[in-house]
Write an enzyme that holds these catalytic residues in place. Structure first.
Site, PDB file in Angstrom:
ATOM      1  N   HIS A   1       8.935  25.358  43.826  1.00 27.66           N
ATOM      2  CA  HIS A   1       8.141  24.147  44.000  1.00 27.66           C
ATOM      3  C   HIS A   1       6.769  24.256  43.343  1.00 27.66           C
ATOM      4  O   HIS A   1       6.090  23.249  43.155  1.00 27.66           O
ATOM      5  CB  HIS A   1       8.002  23.837  45.491  1.00 27.66           C
ATOM      6  CG  HIS A   1       7.450  22.473  45.760  1.00 27.66           C
ATOM      7  ND1 HIS A   1       7.948  21.335  45.155  1.00 27.66           N
ATOM      8  CD2 HIS A   1       6.442  22.058  46.554  1.00 27.66           C
ATOM      9  CE1 HIS A   1       7.277  20.293  45.584  1.00 27.66           C
ATOM     10  NE2 HIS A   1       6.350  20.692  46.421  1.00 27.66           N
TER      11      HIS A   1
ATOM     12  N   SER B   1       3.899  16.671  44.139  1.00 29.12           N
ATOM     13  CA  SER B   1       4.769  16.619  45.298  1.00 29.12           C
ATOM     14  C   SER B   1       4.452  15.390  46.137  1.00 29.12           C
ATOM     15  O   SER B   1       4.655  14.272  45.676  1.00 29.12           O
ATOM     16  CB  SER B   1       4.651  17.906  46.087  1.00 29.12           C
ATOM     17  OG  SER B   1       5.732  18.005  46.972  1.00 29.12           O
TER      18      SER B   1
END
Length: 745
Positions: A717, A602
């Site tokens: 995620h 990320s």
């Protein structure tokens, strides 16, 4: 404080705390996890404690006029269409090639089995949340893939085999309802904690359905509170009233895809009729309802985020929201009796010469805060020095607990009010590791505290009015006898000393031959601290690899100043720090560029993306997970607009000028000599758009570079919706890293 908090998964350590339910974290840490770009979970999953409705059907978003030239020159824009037929066909083609090479390798199954055995082990510590003397736990194993929400009493919890009572079986629920439910946590109303708001995600994204549940009846409440799928937050005001921030229809979500309105919702009332109590500019990052129900007082209100690291506090007083005249550069921690606790993000000077230093924890009486006279009662509980920071604050029945980082290792203290002052006490705990406030009970004098280090498995302690006592310990998952940990420091380009940890074999020779994986994050004030190796990192060291964790600027290892040093125009400092650690490893003989890999997820994916495009000569492998990469369009994709306070605004020419210098997608070049890159992401990630990884992989492939690409079709995620998927990505990474750096698989 029974404060409503969202639970969100992700690969940096903080997100892992939330995903696994192992740690009870404060409001801003939760919001950071929810809104920030973090990476794939790396931690032990001993117990597990999360798109507007059409988000996974998203098409390519409109391109602003000043970006039209970029869009016209971007032949890969079609890959931003998440569920587009062409895009998914491209994904499937890449997955087929990548899985044939990695999953098809003879060593893959052994790595997968090893990782999954650890995740599914029956002797994991069942970390849980203390609620009024009970312990609530979410458990996953091979028989409970989606998991069990269960509870037991605190006395039973101390036993080797607690008497667990199942509250909700997520596998049975998903089967009965024909839904791909992923459990995202619950918020239960004090003092009996019987009525709970349960958050359920379809496939693992941040958007959830919220449904009221009755624990005693073991069922969802008939005609109870139900809120449709959205990125949303709720808080109990009383048993028949909620504050809710959700998608109320057109114009009610902000630019980041989060709610811009908060409403008061009464039982039996249609959600559409809920009373509007707060609206906000669509540029604001969040509006977060919160409540606190304690023996010593009840409060409700809204925490508003003008940007990612500022807050405006509103309290519900006399049937209305009252704005507290406090600085915006704060991190609100909660209530204790008639006090409110605040951590400062910048220095605060008050009338009469009183001051509160950046990074410090202070207490102010609520009445003084409402009256605009906080100086009358402002008291400092703890002020870190230059090598310290406050990692976590949790509020108990009789005291406040602080987990402090001292040169990136843990220290535990408590604070309790005495007359008009606060008495601060050190709590004796093991040293040279990480101390975590797993859960603190606000209705009993009890706290669960975890200790771990890179090579020492977790031990769980019970504290309160007596010295902490070890009540559970995780068995060793690997043989650490031949391993050791060092803490070193590298000198960054501007002269700043950057600490980092090296986990390596004891019989190590500094001849540059050691296969080494360097991990980093460097964003959103999130600290990387010593935590027991598991997943990929465990597989790596067990097979002879050296694992390195870098504490670069942008993180929270040394408080707000460490984070603020790498914001916006100073972002390059984080990349300089990471490069400095890599260069130090090579210069000291720990490894060589051909044997050195980097890994991040990320924001950490952006870190490794920027680093390999700037210094391709320094690395032999790159693992880039659920990454941000196209920083020209990051704020137009999913939650990206909420990160402008971290990175800057690419629509502002002055800010784009510095973002452009490091944005990986804009800087990758056909004539550069890059190592092979492994990208992986998730179709269902409704926080960091999968288009980042897709477009970068496609562009690099067409430029003639070697890449591996894998996209999980669910999992949010975290890039994994369950333990099997997490073990699968661990094994994929292990094969890739072994082939690239160990030169033996």
């Amino acid at each position: 404080m029974t404060q409503t908090k969202p639970s969100i998964p992700d690969p940096c350590r903080l997100i892992s705390r939330l995903m696994t339910g192992r740690r009870s974290v404060t409001l801003t840490a939760v919001l950071a996890a929810m809104l920030a770009a973090c990476g794939q979970p790396e931690q032990n999953t001993g117990s597990t404690e999360e798109t507007p409705q059409d988000m996974t059907q998203q098409t390519v978003q409109d391109v602003p006029a000043d970006h039209a030239g970029d869009a016209a020159q971007d032949p890969y824009l079609w890959l931003e269409e998440v569920e587009g037929e062409e895009a998914l066909a491209w994904v499937e083609a890449r997955n087929t090639v990548s899985k044939a090479r990695l999953e098809g390798h003879p060593a893959f199954q052994a790595h997968y089995d090893k990782a999954l055995a650890v995740y599914n082990a029956e002797d994991k510590i069942p970390y849980g949340e203390l609620l009024g003397g009970a312990v609530h736990n979410f458990w996953q194993d091979s028989n409970n893939v989606r998991g069990l929400w269960r509870r037991t009493g605190l006395d039973s919890y101390r036993d080797t085999a607690p008497d667990w009572q199942t509250i909700l079986d997520l596998d049975a629920l998903a089967d009965a309802e024909g839904e791909n439910w992923v459990y995202k946590g619950r918020d239960c109303l004090a003092p009996d904690f019987n009525r709970c708001l349960v958050r359920l995600s379809r496939g693992g994204g941040d958007a959830v359905v919220v449904r009221e549940f009755d624990i005693e009846e073991r069922s969802f409440v008939e005609n109870g509170f139900v809120s449709p799928e959205s990125k949303q937050w709720l808080a109990w005001v009383d048993s028949d009233t909620l504050m809710i921030a959700t998608d109320f229809g057109d114009g009610t979500m902000n630019e980041s895809g989060y709610p811009r309105q908060v409403r008061l919702w009464k039982r039996g009332m249609p959600l559409s009729d809920a009373r509007l109590i707060l609206d906000s500019d669509p540029a604001l990052v969040f509006n977060f309802p919160m409540s606190s129900h304690r023996r010593d007082g009840t409060y409700a209100g809204v925490i508003q985020g003008p940007d990612f690291f500022t807050q405006i506090l509103h309290l519900w007083v006399d049937d209305d929201l009252k704005t507290l005249p406090l600085p915006r550069e704060i991190d609100f921690k909660g209530f204790f009796a008639d006090w409110m606790l605040i951590q400062m993000r910048k220095d605060w000077s008050l009338p009469g010469g009183k001051k509160a230093a950046s990074g410090s924890l202070v207490a102010v009486r609520v009445a003084d805060a409402l009256a605009g006279t906080p100086a009358d009662s402002l008291t400092s509980l703890f002020e870190p020095d230059d090598r310290q920071s406050i990692d976590d604050v949790q509020i108990g029945q009789d005291r406040v607990y602080l987990s402090v980082l001292d040169n990136v290792t843990g220290r535990l203290i408590s604070a309790a009010p005495q007359d008009s002052a606060w008495v601060v006490t050190d709590i004796a705990m093991p040293e040279n590791g990480t101390l975590s406030l797993v859960s603190v009970d606000e209705w009993r004098d009890a706290a669960l505290i975890g200790f771990e280090s890179f090579l020492q498995a977790d031990t769980l302690y019970l504290a309160g009015n007596t010295a902490p006592t070890a009540i559970k310990a995780l068995p060793a998952r690997f043989d650490a006898g031949a391993l050791m940990v060092e803490q070193r420091a590298a000198t960054s380009r501007d002269g700043t000393r950057i600490p980092y940890f090296v986990i390596r074999p004891e019989n190590f020779r500094k001849d540059g031959s050691a296969p080494t994986m360097l991990y980093g994050y460097g964003g959103f004030e999130i600290a990387l601290t010593p935590s027991y190796l598991t997943g990929f990192s465990q597989l790596w060291v067990e097979n002879g690899g050296t694992y390195v964790v870098a504490n670069i600027r942008g993180g929270g290892e040394f408080g707000p100043r460490w984070h603020q040093a790498a914001l916006k125009a100073n972002r390059q400092r984080a990349y300089d720090d990471f490069i400095a650690v890599a260069e130090d490893l090579v210069a000291a003989g720990y490894t060589s560029p051909a044997r050195l890999g980097i890994r991040g997820g990320s924001n950490g994916g952006l870190l490794v993306g920027a680093t390999f495009t700037q210094r391709p000569d320094l690395f032999g492998a790159v693992i880039c997970a659920v990454p941000l990469l196209d920083m020209r369009r990051y704020d137009k994709l999913l939650a990206g607009a909420s990160w402008v306070g971290e990175y800057g605004d690419p629509d502002n020419p002055d800010e784009w000028a510095f973002i452009r210098e490091y944005s990986p997608y804009q800087n990758v070049a056909a004539d550069a000599d890059y190592p092979e890159i492994f990208f992986f992401t998730s179709t269902k990630d409704d926080r960091v758009h999968p288009g980042h990884a897709r477009k970068m992989a496609a562009k690099m492939t067409d430029q003639g570079h070697e890449i591996i690409y894998y996209e999980n079709t669910e999992g949010g995620h975290a890039a994994a919706a369950n333990l099997k998927q997490r073990a699968f990505t661990d094994a994929l990474q292990m094969i890739y890293a072994s082939q690239s750096l160990m030169k033996k698989e």
